[in-house]
Scaffold this active site. Structure first.
Site, PDB file in Angstrom:
ATOM      1  CG  LEU A 100       8.864   7.782  -7.331  1.00 50.07           C
ATOM      2  CD1 LEU A 100       7.525   7.705  -8.058  1.00 50.07           C
ATOM      3  CD2 LEU A 100       9.000   9.154  -6.682  1.00 50.07           C
ATOM      4  CG  HIS A 124       3.502   0.878  -5.415  1.00 46.28           C
ATOM      5  ND1 HIS A 124       3.631   1.902  -4.525  1.00 46.28           N
ATOM      6  CD2 HIS A 124       4.076  -0.208  -4.836  1.00 46.28           C
ATOM      7  CE1 HIS A 124       4.266   1.469  -3.443  1.00 46.28           C
ATOM      8  NE2 HIS A 124       4.545   0.199  -3.600  1.00 46.28           N
ATOM      9  CG  HIS A 175       5.403   5.226  -4.749  1.00 48.55           C
ATOM     10  ND1 HIS A 175       5.995   4.576  -5.805  1.00 48.55           N
ATOM     11  CD2 HIS A 175       5.868   4.614  -3.625  1.00 48.55           C
ATOM     12  CE1 HIS A 175       6.804   3.641  -5.352  1.00 48.55           C
ATOM     13  NE2 HIS A 175       6.740   3.619  -4.033  1.00 48.55           N
ATOM     14  N   GLY A 178       0.817  -1.216   0.000  1.00 49.13           N
ATOM     15  CA  GLY A 178       0.000   0.000   0.000  1.00 49.13           C
ATOM     16  C   GLY A 178       0.848   1.263   0.000  1.00 49.13           C
ATOM     17  NE  ARG A 213      10.573   2.259   5.602  1.00 49.90           N
ATOM     18  CZ  ARG A 213      10.513   0.987   5.238  1.00 49.90           C
ATOM     19  NH1 ARG A 213      10.717   0.646   3.982  1.00 49.90           N
ATOM     20  NH2 ARG A 213      10.255   0.043   6.127  1.00 49.90           N
ATOM     21  CG  ASP A 248      12.277  -2.956  -2.657  1.00 50.62           C
ATOM     22  OD1 ASP A 248      12.691  -2.497  -1.592  1.00 50.62           O
ATOM     23  OD2 ASP A 248      11.267  -2.510  -3.239  1.00 50.62           O
ATOM     24  N   GLY A 264       9.493  -4.098  -8.375  1.00 49.50           N
ATOM     25  CA  GLY A 264      10.345  -2.954  -8.712  1.00 49.50           C
ATOM     26  C   GLY A 264      11.806  -3.275  -8.416  1.00 49.50           C
ATOM     27  CD  GLN A 269       7.834  -7.183   3.948  1.00 45.38           C
ATOM     28  OE1 GLN A 269       7.112  -8.048   3.452  1.00 45.38           O
ATOM     29  NE2 GLN A 269       8.394  -6.238   3.210  1.00 45.38           N
TER      30      GLN A 269
HETATM   31  O1  PAF Z   1       8.114  -4.827  -1.871  1.00 45.59           O
HETATM   32  C1  PAF Z   1       7.130  -4.876  -1.095  1.00 45.59           C
HETATM   33  O2  PAF Z   1       6.266  -3.993  -1.072  1.00 45.59           O
HETATM   34  C2  PAF Z   1       7.006  -6.055  -0.140  1.00 45.59           C
HETATM   35  O3  PAF Z   1       8.251  -6.494   0.282  1.00 45.59           O
HETATM   36  C3  PAF Z   1       6.168  -7.207  -0.714  1.00 45.59           C
HETATM   37  C4  PAF Z   1       6.833  -7.803  -1.940  1.00 45.59           C
HETATM   38  C5  PAF Z   1       4.767  -6.720  -1.063  1.00 45.59           C
HETATM   39  C6  PAF Z   1       6.035  -8.326   0.327  1.00 45.59           C
HETATM   40  O4  PAF Z   1       5.416  -7.885   1.473  1.00 45.59           O
END
Ligand code: PAF
Length: 294
Positions: free
Chosen positions: A196, A46, A43, A40, A199, A163, A160, A70
Site C-alpha cells: 500500500l 497508515h 491508507h 496524508g 501513490r 520505506d 512503515g 523531500q
Molecule cells: O514517510 C513519510 O510519509 C514521510 O517521509 C515523513 C516521515 C512523514 C516525513 O515527511
C-alpha cells in the site's frame, strides 16, 4: 440493557507550536505519547500504524504535512495525492486523539528565507539506492523529521517498513537526539501483494497490474536465498529478470546487509539480506523491500 456509546473528539491543531504545547501537557499529565508522522492521503498502512500507536500508548497523535524539502521533483510534489477531509474522518474513526498540520514557515520559524533552510545530511544510511535516484530526498526527510521529533518530544514514533532506508535514517536521528523510540511496523499489502502506498491511487488499471510484479520479484529473491544463494549480484539479477516487462522501469533491484549498510552492493557472501526495489510504472515511482533471511 443500557448501551453506552463513547464519542471521542479528535483535536485538530493547525500549527506545530500548538502541537508541541499539547504534547508537553500530555506528558506532564503522565500520558505516554504514540506519534505517526504522515504526508496524508492515508491508507490502511497508515491506519495500521495508528492502531499500533493507540494500543501501545495512552494517547496518540498524527501529523499531516507534505514536506516540500523531500521532493527533488517539483511535479511529484504537485501531483502528490491530497485528501485532508477523508484523512480526518479516517483518523477520528481510528481513535487518534490529536492531528496537527502546519506549513514550512511554521516548522522553521527562525528562517526568514525558506529557500535557505539548513538541510540536514541524511547520514551513512542515506547513501546509495534512494540517494542515487532521488538525490536530496532523504536529507529532506531527516530535516523535517528532526522538527517533528522536537515538536512531539519524548514518545514512540511509528514508521512503515516499506520505506526501509528512511527507517534507518530516522533511527540514526533518534539515536543522536536521544529520543524518541522508533517502532518499525510491517508493510501492509493488497491481496495481490502490492504494498500500500499513497501513490497507488495514481496508477491506471494496467499500471497497477504491472506494479503487482514487484512483490513476486522480492519473493523470487527470497526463494533464491532459501535455496542457498548468498551473492548480492545474483539475487539482484533474479529480481531484475522478474521485472523485465514493458511498462516497468527498474531504478534498482538490489540487496544490502541491513546491519552493515553500504552504498554499493556487498561483494562478499551475505549473512543477512534485505532486498530492495524501486521502479517506475507509468509516471508513478514505487518502492518495496523484503527481508530475505528471516
Ligand atoms: O514517510 C513519510 O510519509 C514521510 O517521509 C515523513 C516521515 C512523514 C516525513 O515527511
Amino acid at each position: 440493557m443500557q448501551h453506552v456509546i463513547l464519542i471521542t473528539e479528535m483535536l485538530q491543531l493547525e500549527s506545530p507550536i500548538d502541537a508541541e504545547r499539547w504534547c508537553s501537557d500530555q506528558r506532564h499529565r503522565g500520558e505516554t505519547l504514540g506519534f505517526v508522522p504522515t504526508m496524508g492521503a492515508l491508507h490502511k498502512g497508515h491506519l495500521s500504524l495508528v492502531t499500533r500507536a493507540r494500543a501501545e500508548n495512552s494517547v496518540c497523535c498524527v501529523s499531516i504535512f507534505i514536506n516540500p524539502l523531500q521532493f527533488e521533483d517539483r511535479r511529484d510534489y504537485e501531483t502528490y495525492p491530497r485528501d485532508t477531509g477523508s484523512d480526518l474522518v479516517l483518523l477520528e474513526a481510528q481513535g487518534c486523539d490529536m492531528v496537527f498540520m502546519g506549513n514550512l514557515k511554521q516548522f522553521f520559524p527562525e528562517v526568514s528565507d525558506l529557500s535557505k533552510i539548513d538541510i540536514l545530511p541524511a547520514g551513512p544510511h542515506g547513501l546509495g539506492l534512494e540517494e542515487k535516484f532521488r538525490p536530496g530526498h532523504l536529507d529532506g526527510v531527516r530535516t523535517i523529521v528532526e522538527r517533528l521529533f522536537r515538536t512531539v518530544g519524548v514518545s514512540r514514533v511509528y514508521f512503515g517498513e516499506k520505506d526501509f532506508q528512511q527507517t534507518l535514517v530516522v533511527s540514526d536521528l533518534a539515536r543522536e537526539m536521544g529520543y524518541p523510540s522508533i517502532v518499525v511496523c510491517p508493510t501492509v499489502r493488497e491481496d495481490s501483494g502490492l504494498a500500500l502506498s499513497s501513490r497507488n491511487v495514481l496508477l491506471s488499471q494496467d499500471d497497477k497490474s504491472r506494479a503487482e510484479q514487484i512483490y513476486p520479484a522480492l519473493l523470487a529473491a527470497r526463494d533464491a536465498w532459501l535455496s542457498g544463494e548468498r551473492t548480492a549480484g545474483v539475487l539482484s539479477a533474479v529480481m531484475t529478470d522478474c521485472l523485465n516487462h514493458d511498462g516497468i522501469v527498474v531504478e534498482y533491484a538490489e540487496v544490502r546487509d541491513p546491519a552493515r549498510w553500504t552504498a554499493e552492493p556487498p561483494q562478499t557472501p551475505l549473512l543477512r539480506a534485505q532486498a530492495l526495489i524501486a521502479a517506475r510504472v507509468g509516471s508513478v515511482r514505487l518502492i518495496d523491500n523484503l527481508r530475505l533471511d528471516q
